[in-house]
Scaffold this active site. Sequence first.
Site, PDB file in Angstrom:
ATOM      1  N   TYR A  15       0.844  -1.202   0.074  1.00  0.00           N
ATOM      2  CA  TYR A  15       0.110  -0.132   0.093  1.00  0.00           C
ATOM      3  C   TYR A  15       1.022   1.315  -0.050  1.00  0.00           C
ATOM      4  CZ  TYR A  15      -3.680  -3.283   1.366  1.00  0.00           C
ATOM      5  OH  TYR A  15      -4.578  -4.247   1.852  1.00  0.00           O
ATOM      6  N   GLY A  25     -13.910  -6.405   2.293  1.00  0.00           N
ATOM      7  CA  GLY A  25     -15.208  -6.049   1.280  1.00  0.00           C
ATOM      8  C   GLY A  25     -16.434  -6.541   1.654  1.00  0.00           C
ATOM      9  N   ALA A  52     -19.056  -4.467   0.582  1.00  0.00           N
ATOM     10  CA  ALA A  52     -19.469  -4.447  -0.965  1.00  0.00           C
ATOM     11  C   ALA A  52     -19.158  -3.171  -1.749  1.00  0.00           C
ATOM     12  CB  ALA A  52     -20.659  -5.437  -1.331  1.00  0.00           C
ATOM     13  N   GLY A  76     -19.312  -0.428  -0.838  1.00  0.00           N
ATOM     14  CA  GLY A  76     -20.606   0.805  -0.324  1.00  0.00           C
ATOM     15  C   GLY A  76     -21.851   0.332  -0.550  1.00  0.00           C
ATOM     16  N   LEU A 130     -23.598  -2.026   0.447  1.00  0.00           N
ATOM     17  CA  LEU A 130     -24.419  -2.623   1.654  1.00  0.00           C
ATOM     18  C   LEU A 130     -24.002  -1.330   2.841  1.00  0.00           C
ATOM     19  CD1 LEU A 130     -23.064  -6.164   1.797  1.00  0.00           C
ATOM     20  CD2 LEU A 130     -25.390  -5.241   0.998  1.00  0.00           C
TER      21      LEU A 130
END
Length: 300
Positions: free
Chosen positions: A51, A197, A200, A202, A204
Site C-alpha cells: 500500500y 469487502g 461490498a 458501499g 451494503l
Amino acid sequence: MRKRRLGNSSLNVSEIALGCMSLPDNPKEAKAIVDEALDFGISYFDTADFYGKGQNEELVGRSLGGKRQDIILATKVGNEWNEETDDVTWNPSAVYIKSQVHNSLRRLKTDYIDLYQLHGGMITDPSDETIDAFESLKKEGVIREYGISSIRPNVIRRFLKNSDIASIMMQFSLLDRRPEEFLDEIAEAGVSVVTRGSLAKGLLTSEALVRAGDTDGYMDYSQPELLAALKELLSIENNLNALALHSVLQHDTVASVVAGASSPDQIRNTIAAYDSAISAEQIEAAGLITKQSRYKEHRE
C-alpha cells in the site's frame, strides 16, 4: 468490542478491524482515525507493504505511537515493486520474504509483527519455500503468526494442508458469499477467516441504491438483479451496514471483519452498525434473498 481467537493461535482480535489502506496520507488526519478506532475498542489493524509502496506502513507506525503493545498488528508481503517505476512483480520467495519483513518492521516502528500474511498466491508458487520462510521468522520471534490473503480454493487448500497458518483473508459479504462453501473445511483445520469487502464497495450501506445505480452490476449480479436484491434487503433492515456486518460475523469461522475508514465519522458509523441489534431471523431472510455463489476458477 468483543474479541475472537484467531484460529488455533494465541492472538485474540477485535471483531471489527481497521483496514488501514484507506487512511488519508495526511499524518494528523490518519492519527485521528486510528485514535478513534482505539477509543472504540478496535485493537486489530491491517495494512500491507504494497500500500503506497510502504508509505501506508509508515503512516500506521507513526499513528500508533505508544499504543503498539495494545494492538494486534497485521501486514502483508509478496508484491515486489520497482522503486524507479510502477512495475510490480509477484515474489513469494523465502529470500524476498525474509528481507522485506525487516523493511516492514522499520516502517511500522516495531520489532515484531503479530500476523504476517502472504498477499496473494498462485498454485505455481514454491509454497514449501514460502511456508519455511514464515516458520523461520516465527521461530526467530520476528512474527508471532502467519496467514494468507487469497480467494483461490487451490491455494487455500494447499496452505490448510501443508502449513500452520492462523488465518485466511477473504472477500466475503452478503453479495459475495463464495467463502461459505469452505468455512467448515477451514474451521476443521483450526484456521480463522478474516473478511474484507464486507460492505461490498458501499453497496451494503446507506448509499446502497445510489451506488447500485452507478454500476453495471456486482459479482454475479446484473444491475437489475443487484437493485432488486438491495431493495429486498432494505425491506428486512434499513441499516444495511449492520445487516452486512452481522451476516458475516454470524459464522464462527470468521474472527474479524476488516473495515476501512477515511474519516473518524466512518469509524463511528461502523461501530454504530456493529452495536445494532440484528436478529437471526433477519440474517436468515437475507440469506434467502442473496445468491450463494461458488468459486468458478482455481479449484484444482
